[in-house]
Design an enzyme around this catalytic site. Structure first.
Site, PDB file in Angstrom:
ATOM      1  N   HIS A  87      51.507   8.540 -45.639  1.00 34.73           N
ATOM      2  CA  HIS A  87      52.053   8.849 -44.322  1.00 34.73           C
ATOM      3  C   HIS A  87      52.440  10.329 -44.368  1.00 34.73           C
ATOM      4  O   HIS A  87      53.270  10.718 -45.195  1.00 34.73           O
ATOM      5  CB  HIS A  87      53.256   7.956 -43.998  1.00 34.73           C
ATOM      6  CG  HIS A  87      52.871   6.528 -43.761  1.00 34.73           C
ATOM      7  ND1 HIS A  87      53.600   5.454 -44.220  1.00 34.73           N
ATOM      8  CD2 HIS A  87      51.796   6.008 -43.109  1.00 34.73           C
ATOM      9  CE1 HIS A  87      52.990   4.327 -43.849  1.00 34.73           C
ATOM     10  NE2 HIS A  87      51.902   4.636 -43.176  1.00 34.73           N
ATOM     11  N   GLU A  90      55.974  11.616 -44.806  1.00 38.63           N
ATOM     12  CA  GLU A  90      56.773  11.088 -45.922  1.00 38.63           C
ATOM     13  C   GLU A  90      56.350  11.892 -47.146  1.00 38.63           C
ATOM     14  O   GLU A  90      55.278  11.685 -47.699  1.00 38.63           O
ATOM     15  CB  GLU A  90      56.525   9.587 -46.065  1.00 38.63           C
ATOM     16  CG  GLU A  90      56.941   8.851 -44.794  1.00 38.63           C
ATOM     17  CD  GLU A  90      56.560   7.373 -44.750  1.00 38.63           C
ATOM     18  OE1 GLU A  90      56.212   6.813 -45.809  1.00 38.63           O
ATOM     19  OE2 GLU A  90      56.608   6.797 -43.657  1.00 38.63           O
ATOM     20  N   HIS A 218      56.014   6.555 -50.595  1.00 35.77           N
ATOM     21  CA  HIS A 218      56.453   6.661 -49.194  1.00 35.77           C
ATOM     22  C   HIS A 218      57.914   7.075 -49.158  1.00 35.77           C
ATOM     23  O   HIS A 218      58.569   7.196 -50.196  1.00 35.77           O
ATOM     24  CB  HIS A 218      56.279   5.306 -48.489  1.00 35.77           C
ATOM     25  CG  HIS A 218      54.853   4.886 -48.349  1.00 35.77           C
ATOM     26  ND1 HIS A 218      54.184   4.899 -47.155  1.00 35.77           N
ATOM     27  CD2 HIS A 218      53.956   4.458 -49.275  1.00 35.77           C
ATOM     28  CE1 HIS A 218      52.928   4.499 -47.345  1.00 35.77           C
ATOM     29  NE2 HIS A 218      52.775   4.216 -48.619  1.00 35.77           N
ATOM     30  N   GLU A 309      59.192   3.393 -52.013  1.00 33.89           N
ATOM     31  CA  GLU A 309      59.952   4.085 -50.962  1.00 33.89           C
ATOM     32  C   GLU A 309      60.977   4.940 -51.703  1.00 33.89           C
ATOM     33  O   GLU A 309      61.873   4.416 -52.369  1.00 33.89           O
ATOM     34  CB  GLU A 309      60.645   3.078 -50.045  1.00 33.89           C
ATOM     35  CG  GLU A 309      59.696   2.129 -49.323  1.00 33.89           C
ATOM     36  CD  GLU A 309      59.000   2.767 -48.128  1.00 33.89           C
ATOM     37  OE1 GLU A 309      59.405   3.890 -47.730  1.00 33.89           O
ATOM     38  OE2 GLU A 309      58.048   2.158 -47.606  1.00 33.89           O
TER      39      GLU A 309
HETATM   40 ZN   LIG Z   1      55.183   5.157 -45.377  1.00 32.12          ZN
END
Ligand SMILES: [Zn+2]
Length: 448
Positions: A87, A90, A218, A309
């Site tokens: 992404h 990110e 991410h 994440e």
């Molecule tokens: Zn993401």
């Protein structure tokens, strides 16, 4: 040059120099190219810079390979990858992967025994950005002005982590009857949809190298997320835990990253984080998504991939990057080292030839792995004793293999040559080649 000679003569100073030479700043596309080229020139003996394809706007999807024999798959040596910035907004992973490349190069040259072992025994592939176009959009706004989703998608407006073939429903429909939960072919209907060039390049990459372990990075929360991401029933939130056949192993792998991270497993308060769960979560247990990359890795290839994440805010200020490196450095190394657990070996036939695409299955576990082009295989497992069967065509062999807490146990298999041939190579319809020495990606040289 004089400087280089001085460093070689003074290893202790060289070590300090490596750390102080780190630059904690964001790299736009041109700078990203330059810094990866600089690492490859700094460590030419252990690196290869290559591209797996181009983004919508023509930016290269760059990979820096780090290994003692770059450009070659060595028999028995597992392959690992980190993928950042899927992404575009990110951004931690993008910079952490650059820093990791610089760190591995510098520490290898300085003779750090842990890093020398890792580089010697592992083929490491580092992709700082899978969405270079999206990053440029987000970077135009910068850390303070970035909206929650500006730059997330590729330039076709596609969310790349929803753009992969969704193989979960095929897997789930065969769960009760015990069919293999691995190497599920991509349905032809997938290709009639809109497939991003970034996704297409990634699929080719995954099919070309026998990757064993991976993480894609991410931001927006602080947790190590493991398959499955797609719920077995229900809607978006709270659809329930979607366990794979390797659930306990997945929790170990995710915990390895979370526990070694500065704050992931322990952070309290704030608006995000999974501290009550030790910094890990099953994907669907958090929220369900379809067409994600980690589930595709697991259901179509040999590779085990986590979705990391790495922070609550998606685009931290540059002044925070050094802290982010400090928080993630040990996690990045410890997780890579997990590529060496379980069992590994070579499947050969009775004539001594390596057997590609043999299925390696552990009794009681529906998820198998396939041997690579030269017959070598890797099966990540927790400590224990397992009944393991290798099968190709009409030939099979079963062995008892015991896994300890250290490096992978060698468990080789020998299959009857006539039996291997009798099954044909494509008759089962359940596999794709896991790749090997057939490398479709070019080597970027210094003129690039
Ligand atoms: Zn993401």
């Amino acid at each position: 040059m004089i400087f280089a000679i001085l460093l070689a003569a003074l290893p202790a100073l060289a070590l300090a120099e490596v750390d102080s030479s780190f630059v904690f700043e964001y790299h736009r596309y041109t700078a990203l190219r330059s810094v990866l080229l600089a690492v490859s020139q700094d460590c030419p003996d252990i690196t290869r810079l290559y591209s797996i394809g181009q983004s919508v706007q023509g930016r290269e999807l760059l990979v820096l390979e780090i290994s003692d024999n770059p450009g070659q798959h060595e028999l028995g040596e597992p392959e690992f990858k980190y993928v950042g910035n899927m992404h575009g907004n990110e951004v931690r992973g993008r910079e952490l992967i650059i820093l990791l490349a610089q760190y591995l190069c510098g520490e290898y040259k300085a003779g750090n025994s842990r890093i020398v072992s890792l580089v010697r025994d592992t083929r490491i592939h580092l992709m700082p950005t899978m969405n270079p176009d999206g990053f440029e959009v987000a970077a135009n706004q910068g850390p303070d002005g970035n909206g929650w989703t500006t730059g997330r998608e590729n330039m076709q407006g596609l969310d790349l982590n929803r753009n992969f073939p969704q193989l979960n429903s095929i897997a789930y429909s065969g769960e009760s009857s015990g069919t293999n939960q691995d190497h599920i072919p991509i349905p032809s209907s997938y290709w009639s949809g809109t497939v991003a060039p970034e996704t297409r390049a990634m699929i080719t990459w995954l099919q070309s190298y026998p990757f064993v372990l991976s993480a894609n990075m991410h931001d927006g929360d602080l947790v190590a997320n493991y398959p499955y991401d797609t719920a077995k029933s229900g809607g978006f939130w709270g659809s329930g835990y979607a366990a794979t056949p390797d659930d306990a192993l997945w929790r170990d792998l995710a915990s390895t990253y979370a526990q070694a991270h500065g704050t992931m497993a322990t952070t309290g308060g704030g608006s995000c984080g999974f501290q009550g769960q030790g910094g890990i979560t099953n994907g669907a247990d958090w929220y369900s998504l379809s067409g994600g990359m980690q589930d595709f890795n697991y259901l179509h290839t040999n590779c085990y991939e986590l979705t990391l994440e790495l922070g609550c805010d998606k685009y931290p200020r540059e002044s925070e990057l050094q802290m982010e490196w400090n928080n993630n450095k040990e996690s990045l190394l410890a997780f890579m080292e997990k590529v060496h657990i379980g069992i590994k070996g070579v499947v050969t036939d009775t004539n001594g030839n390596g057997v590609a695409d043999a299925k390696i299955k552990v009794q009681g576990n529906a998820h198998g792995v396939n041997s690579a082009a030269d017959g070598d295989y890797w099966r990540l497992l927790r400590p224990g004793t397992y009944s393991v069967t290798a099968t190709k065509g009409q030939a099979s062999q079963t062995k008892s293999c015991t896994v300890g807490s250290g490096a992978a146990t060698t468990c080789d298999f020998t299959l009857d040559a006539a039996g291997v041939l009798s099954g044909g190579t494509t008759g089962t319809g359940t596999g794709t080649s896991t790749g090997g020495n057939n490398d479709p990606f070019w080597w970027l040289n210094q003129d690039w």
